[in-house]
Design a protein around this motif. Structure first.
Motif, short mmCIF file in Angstrom:
data_model
loop_
_atom_site.label_atom_id
_atom_site.label_comp_id
_atom_site.label_asym_id
_atom_site.label_seq_id
_atom_site.Cartn_x
_atom_site.Cartn_y
_atom_site.Cartn_z
N ASP A 29 15.17 -0.37 -11.74
CA ASP A 29 14.81 1.03 -11.98
C ASP A 29 13.31 1.23 -12.16
OD1 ASP A 29 17.46 1.77 -11.77
OD2 ASP A 29 17.81 1.80 -13.94
N GLU A 30 12.64 0.24 -12.71
CA GLU A 30 11.19 0.35 -12.93
C GLU A 30 10.42 0.29 -11.62
OE1 GLU A 30 7.63 -1.93 -15.37
OE2 GLU A 30 9.70 -2.48 -15.76
N VAL A 31 10.88 -0.53 -10.69
CA VAL A 31 10.19 -0.75 -9.41
C VAL A 31 10.65 0.24 -8.34
CG1 VAL A 31 9.86 -2.43 -7.56
CG2 VAL A 31 9.76 -3.17 -9.94
N GLY A 32 11.92 0.56 -8.34
CA GLY A 32 12.46 1.51 -7.38
C GLY A 32 12.59 0.94 -5.99
N GLU A 33 12.53 1.84 -5.01
CA GLU A 33 12.66 1.46 -3.60
C GLU A 33 11.66 2.25 -2.79
OE1 GLU A 33 16.01 1.35 -0.02
OE2 GLU A 33 16.54 2.15 -1.98
N GLY A 34 11.12 1.61 -1.75
CA GLY A 34 10.18 2.31 -0.90
C GLY A 34 9.67 1.44 0.24
N GLU A 35 8.70 1.99 0.94
CA GLU A 35 8.11 1.31 2.09
C GLU A 35 6.60 1.53 2.08
OE1 GLU A 35 11.77 2.14 5.18
OE2 GLU A 35 10.18 3.65 4.99
N TRP A 53 12.31 8.51 -7.15
CA TRP A 53 12.05 9.85 -6.63
C TRP A 53 11.45 9.73 -5.24
CZ3 TRP A 53 8.96 7.40 -10.17
CH2 TRP A 53 7.65 7.17 -9.79
N GLU A 54 11.69 10.74 -4.44
CA GLU A 54 11.17 10.79 -3.07
C GLU A 54 9.72 11.25 -3.12
OE1 GLU A 54 11.75 10.45 1.11
OE2 GLU A 54 13.28 10.11 -0.41
N GLY A 55 8.86 10.58 -2.35
CA GLY A 55 7.47 11.00 -2.32
C GLY A 55 6.66 10.15 -1.36
N GLU A 56 5.44 10.60 -1.12
CA GLU A 56 4.53 9.87 -0.24
C GLU A 56 3.16 9.82 -0.88
OE1 GLU A 56 4.49 11.04 3.83
OE2 GLU A 56 6.61 10.58 4.08
N ALA A 57 2.43 8.78 -0.54
CA ALA A 57 1.06 8.61 -1.03
C ALA A 57 0.28 7.81 0.00
CB ALA A 57 1.05 7.89 -2.37
N LYS A 58 -1.03 7.81 -0.16
CA LYS A 58 -1.91 6.99 0.68
C LYS A 58 -2.67 6.07 -0.25
CE LYS A 58 -2.43 10.51 4.19
NZ LYS A 58 -3.31 11.46 4.86
N ASN A 62 -2.12 11.31 -3.55
CA ASN A 62 -0.88 11.98 -3.19
C ASN A 62 -0.90 13.41 -3.69
OD1 ASN A 62 -0.44 11.41 -5.92
ND2 ASN A 62 1.71 10.95 -5.63
N GLU A 63 0.16 14.12 -3.41
CA GLU A 63 0.27 15.52 -3.81
C GLU A 63 1.31 15.61 -4.92
OE1 GLU A 63 1.66 19.30 -1.35
OE2 GLU A 63 -0.19 18.40 -0.53
N LEU A 64 0.95 16.25 -6.01
CA LEU A 64 1.85 16.36 -7.15
C LEU A 64 2.73 17.60 -7.06
CD1 LEU A 64 -0.63 15.55 -10.07
CD2 LEU A 64 0.91 13.98 -8.90
N THR A 65 4.00 17.42 -7.38
CA THR A 65 4.87 18.58 -7.52
C THR A 65 4.52 19.27 -8.84
OG1 THR A 65 6.57 17.36 -8.74
CG2 THR A 65 6.74 17.38 -6.31
N THR A 66 5.03 20.45 -9.04
CA THR A 66 4.74 21.18 -10.28
C THR A 66 5.15 20.36 -11.49
OG1 THR A 66 5.02 23.26 -9.11
CG2 THR A 66 5.16 23.34 -11.51
N MET A 67 6.31 19.76 -11.46
CA MET A 67 6.78 18.97 -12.59
C MET A 67 5.91 17.72 -12.80
SD MET A 67 8.99 20.71 -14.06
CE MET A 67 9.55 19.55 -15.29
N MET A 68 5.42 17.12 -11.72
CA MET A 68 4.58 15.94 -11.84
C MET A 68 3.22 16.29 -12.46
SD MET A 68 6.32 13.32 -10.96
CE MET A 68 5.20 12.00 -10.59
N LYS A 69 2.76 17.54 -12.28
CA LYS A 69 1.52 17.95 -12.91
C LYS A 69 1.60 17.80 -14.43
CE LYS A 69 -0.03 21.47 -9.62
NZ LYS A 69 -0.40 22.89 -9.54
N LEU A 70 2.78 18.07 -14.99
CA LEU A 70 2.97 17.94 -16.43
C LEU A 70 2.77 16.51 -16.90
CD1 LEU A 70 6.20 20.11 -16.88
CD2 LEU A 70 3.83 20.79 -17.30
N MET A 71 3.07 15.56 -16.01
CA MET A 71 3.01 14.15 -16.37
C MET A 71 1.69 13.49 -15.99
SD MET A 71 6.94 13.32 -15.28
CE MET A 71 6.64 11.60 -15.16
#
Length: 176
Positions: free
Chosen positions: A89-95, A117-122, A142-151
């Motif tokens: 859970d800490e590492v998650g999944e991605g590419e 969570w689904e997302g993209e970054a460079k 990356n681009e933050l969602t509104t909820m991610m701005k809180l964090m």
């Protein structure tokens, strides 16, 4: 009891005020970077950042799960090289896929987060000469969602910790 309720009400009001300010004031564009100077020439440092396999030798995110599953594809150190990870859970999944390579200077990649969570970054590793050594700058955008701005303050703290740990690992490996 009245004093407790007043304090509780004030704390709730502060939390709400912070949330509103964060959603309105914090930019949706998120940039984080951290650097270290390594006492080695950039050609030697490049051996540790120039491929995704080499990166995962010191990558603190991959080290967070000793049972992480990593599958590589493509040619190491070239555009299109990629890896898929799946961990706890800490590492998650991605590419992660390499998008730009300037040997001994820069490696850029696109990250696709699938879980939790689904997302993209460079991300990028930028190597520049500094004195007799090499300055390595690790960036993420990356681009933050509104909820991610809180964090965002918590993200800055966690990213600082993880990038710092990773760059320390890189420094140790490259200075051997």
């Amino acid at each position: 009891m009245k004093t407790f309720l007043k304090i509780l009400g004030f704390l709730i009001l502060l939390i709400i005020a912070y949330a509103v300010i964060a959603m309105l004031a914090f930019s949706k564009d998120y940039h984080f970077e951290k650097s270290v100077v390594i006492n080695a020439p950039k050609e030697k440092v490049w051996q540790h950042v120039g491929t995704l396999k080499a990166f995962n030798e010191w990558n603190p995110f991959a080290k967070a799960d000793k049972n992480i599953q990593i599958t590589y594809s493509g040619t190491g150190g070239q555009v299109g090289e990629s890896y898929h990870w799946k961990g706890n859970d800490e590492v998650g999944e991605g590419e992660q896929t390499v998008t730009e390579v300037i040997p001994n200077e820069k490696l850029s990649s696109k990250l696709h987060f699938i879980k939790p969570w689904e997302g993209e970054a460079k991300g990028s590793f930028i190597l520049t000469p500094e004195g007799n050594g090499t300055k390595v700058t690790w960036t993420m955008d990356n681009e933050l969602t509104t909820m991610m701005k809180l964090m965002k303050p918590m993200m800055d703290s966690q990213m600082g910790k993880m990038f710092g740990q990773g760059l320390d690992n890189l420094k140790k490996n490259a200075e051997k």
